[in-house]
Scaffold this motif. Structure first.
Motif, short mmCIF file in Angstrom:
data_model
loop_
_atom_site.label_atom_id
_atom_site.label_comp_id
_atom_site.label_asym_id
_atom_site.label_seq_id
_atom_site.Cartn_x
_atom_site.Cartn_y
_atom_site.Cartn_z
N ALA A 126 -41.54 -44.53 -17.88
CA ALA A 126 -42.06 -45.62 -18.71
C ALA A 126 -40.97 -46.63 -19.02
O ALA A 126 -41.22 -47.84 -19.03
CB ALA A 126 -42.65 -45.05 -20.00
N SER A 127 -39.75 -46.15 -19.26
CA SER A 127 -38.66 -47.08 -19.58
C SER A 127 -38.30 -47.94 -18.37
O SER A 127 -38.00 -49.13 -18.50
CB SER A 127 -37.42 -46.32 -20.07
N VAL A 128 -38.36 -47.36 -17.17
CA VAL A 128 -38.08 -48.13 -15.95
C VAL A 128 -39.19 -49.14 -15.70
O VAL A 128 -38.94 -50.32 -15.43
CB VAL A 128 -37.91 -47.19 -14.74
N LEU A 129 -40.44 -48.69 -15.82
CA LEU A 129 -41.57 -49.59 -15.57
C LEU A 129 -41.60 -50.77 -16.53
O LEU A 129 -42.02 -51.87 -16.17
CB LEU A 129 -42.88 -48.79 -15.66
N SER A 130 -41.14 -50.54 -17.76
CA SER A 130 -41.15 -51.62 -18.75
C SER A 130 -40.20 -52.76 -18.37
O SER A 130 -40.35 -53.88 -18.86
CB SER A 130 -40.78 -51.08 -20.13
N ALA A 131 -39.23 -52.45 -17.52
CA ALA A 131 -38.24 -53.46 -17.14
C ALA A 131 -38.35 -53.89 -15.68
O ALA A 131 -37.55 -54.69 -15.21
CB ALA A 131 -36.83 -52.92 -17.40
N TRP A 132 -39.35 -53.40 -14.97
CA TRP A 132 -39.48 -53.67 -13.54
C TRP A 132 -40.77 -54.42 -13.26
O TRP A 132 -41.84 -54.00 -13.70
CB TRP A 132 -39.47 -52.35 -12.76
N ASN A 133 -40.66 -55.52 -12.51
CA ASN A 133 -41.87 -56.29 -12.20
C ASN A 133 -42.09 -56.43 -10.70
O ASN A 133 -42.87 -57.28 -10.25
CB ASN A 133 -41.81 -57.68 -12.85
N GLY A 134 -41.40 -55.60 -9.91
CA GLY A 134 -41.57 -55.63 -8.47
C GLY A 134 -42.50 -54.53 -7.98
O GLY A 134 -43.04 -53.75 -8.77
N PRO A 135 -42.70 -54.45 -6.68
CA PRO A 135 -43.53 -53.38 -6.11
C PRO A 135 -42.86 -52.02 -6.30
O PRO A 135 -41.63 -51.92 -6.23
CB PRO A 135 -43.63 -53.76 -4.63
N LEU A 136 -43.65 -51.01 -6.54
CA LEU A 136 -43.08 -49.68 -6.79
C LEU A 136 -44.14 -48.61 -6.59
O LEU A 136 -45.24 -48.71 -7.11
CB LEU A 136 -42.51 -49.59 -8.21
N ASN A 137 -43.76 -47.58 -5.85
CA ASN A 137 -44.58 -46.38 -5.73
C ASN A 137 -43.92 -45.31 -6.60
O ASN A 137 -42.87 -44.77 -6.25
CB ASN A 137 -44.64 -45.93 -4.27
N LEU A 138 -44.51 -45.03 -7.76
CA LEU A 138 -43.92 -44.08 -8.72
C LEU A 138 -44.55 -42.71 -8.55
O LEU A 138 -45.78 -42.57 -8.57
CB LEU A 138 -44.14 -44.58 -10.15
N ILE A 139 -43.70 -41.70 -8.41
CA ILE A 139 -44.16 -40.31 -8.29
C ILE A 139 -43.38 -39.47 -9.29
O ILE A 139 -42.14 -39.51 -9.31
CB ILE A 139 -43.94 -39.76 -6.87
N ILE A 140 -44.07 -38.71 -10.11
CA ILE A 140 -43.42 -37.74 -11.00
C ILE A 140 -43.59 -36.36 -10.40
O ILE A 140 -44.72 -35.89 -10.20
CB ILE A 140 -44.02 -37.82 -12.42
N SER A 141 -42.48 -35.75 -10.06
CA SER A 141 -42.50 -34.44 -9.40
C SER A 141 -41.35 -33.60 -9.94
O SER A 141 -40.25 -33.55 -9.36
CB SER A 141 -42.38 -34.61 -7.88
N PRO A 142 -41.56 -32.92 -11.07
CA PRO A 142 -40.47 -32.14 -11.68
C PRO A 142 -39.88 -31.10 -10.73
O PRO A 142 -40.62 -30.43 -10.00
CB PRO A 142 -41.14 -31.47 -12.88
N LEU A 143 -38.57 -31.01 -10.72
CA LEU A 143 -37.89 -29.97 -9.95
C LEU A 143 -37.53 -28.75 -10.79
O LEU A 143 -37.13 -27.72 -10.24
CB LEU A 143 -36.62 -30.55 -9.31
N ILE A 144 -37.64 -28.88 -12.11
CA ILE A 144 -37.45 -27.72 -12.96
C ILE A 144 -38.52 -27.69 -14.04
O ILE A 144 -39.04 -28.73 -14.45
CB ILE A 144 -36.05 -27.68 -13.63
N GLU A 145 -38.85 -26.48 -14.45
CA GLU A 145 -39.76 -26.27 -15.58
C GLU A 145 -39.00 -25.52 -16.66
O GLU A 145 -38.34 -24.51 -16.37
CB GLU A 145 -40.99 -25.47 -15.14
N ILE A 146 -39.07 -26.02 -17.88
CA ILE A 146 -38.38 -25.37 -18.99
C ILE A 146 -39.28 -24.28 -19.57
O ILE A 146 -40.40 -24.55 -20.00
CB ILE A 146 -38.01 -26.38 -20.09
N VAL A 147 -38.78 -23.06 -19.56
CA VAL A 147 -39.54 -21.90 -20.05
C VAL A 147 -38.74 -21.23 -21.15
O VAL A 147 -37.58 -20.84 -20.94
CB VAL A 147 -39.82 -20.90 -18.91
N GLN A 148 -39.32 -21.12 -22.33
CA GLN A 148 -38.63 -20.48 -23.44
C GLN A 148 -38.46 -18.99 -23.17
O GLN A 148 -39.33 -18.34 -22.59
CB GLN A 148 -39.43 -20.67 -24.74
#
Length: 235
Positions: free
Chosen positions: A19-41
């Motif tokens: 969200a912070s990157v998108l708020s400052a970017w006005n060009g073309p972008l393919n955004l993918i969120i793909s976590p490489l770690i999961e936090i487990v208590q």
């Protein structure tokens, strides 16, 4: 050419950074969120400590289950972690942004009493060992695990296309996990939080790597935006 940005932090942190990157970017972008770690208590207890060390926001979140006294002093790696610690009821001291600098600050301040480093199962920097060697009293409390995740099908598709991909990496562990999931066809550019993160990326992959000017979220945002600008040919 439209670049792809793959954000690999745990889901909540990935969404905030994206969200912070998108708020400052006005060009073309393919955004993918793909976590490489999961936090487990994981089960943990701690007692008889005067203060705590938080080298990540994940440590603060895990500490909520430890029933520590309200107002306990918390030595925090940086501003963002300190903000979260304050919200959780701790009295934060803001560090310089990395574990190395935080250890130096603790050695200089020499707090009395026993300190607990609330950390994950995978940690770097030998924080407790170095503080104990310097004459302070510090224990490790492993309160969560950083379990590896596979890249999503969307991320794999982007990495096997002939288009540029930008990976902001915030920890050496994510770099190590990413190494194990290649090779990839795409032209990959890594934006690393620190030299330690950059060094975790396998040199054999021959990827371009930029290290953020300082080890914090704002610098990572700036470096990521600069990488995006280069991909689309902006000045």
């Amino acid at each position: 050419m439209t670049p792809t940005l793959i954000v690999t932090r745990p889901i909540a942190q990935s969404e905030n950074f994206a969200a912070s990157v998108l708020s400052a970017w006005n060009g073309p972008l393919n955004l993918i969120i793909s976590p490489l770690i999961e936090i487990v208590q994981v089960p943990a207890t701690v007692s008889d400590v005067s203060s705590v060390i938080f080298t990540s926001a994940n440590g603060v979140n895990a500490a909520r289950n430890l029933r520590l006294p309200a107002g306990m002093k918390a030595w925090c790696v940086g501003d963002k972690t300190a903000q979260i610690a304050k919200q959780a009821g701790f009295d934060p001291i803001i560090g310089p942004g990395d574990a190395e600098g935080l250890v130096a600050r603790l050695m200089s301040a020499r707090p009395t009493g026993r300190i607990a480093h609330i950390r994950g199962a995978h940690a770097r920097g030998d924080v407790s060992e170095r503080l104990n060697a310097a004459g302070l009293s510090c224990i490790d409390v492993v309160a969560y695990d950083q379990q590896p995740c596979a890249l999503s099908p969307q991320a794999l598709a982007a990495l096997n296309a002939n288009k540029p991909v930008i990976f902001p990496l915030f920890s050496p562990r994510t770099g190590t996990i990413l190494n194990q999931q290649g090779p990839f066809v795409a032209s990959v550019h890594v934006v690393a939080l620190s030299e330690a993160v950059a060094n975790a990326v396998d040199p054999a992959l021959d990827w371009d790597i930029t290290v953020a000017s300082t080890p914090d979220g704002d610098a990572m945002k700036i470096a990521t935006l600069a990488a995006l600008q280069r991909c689309v040919g902006k000045d």
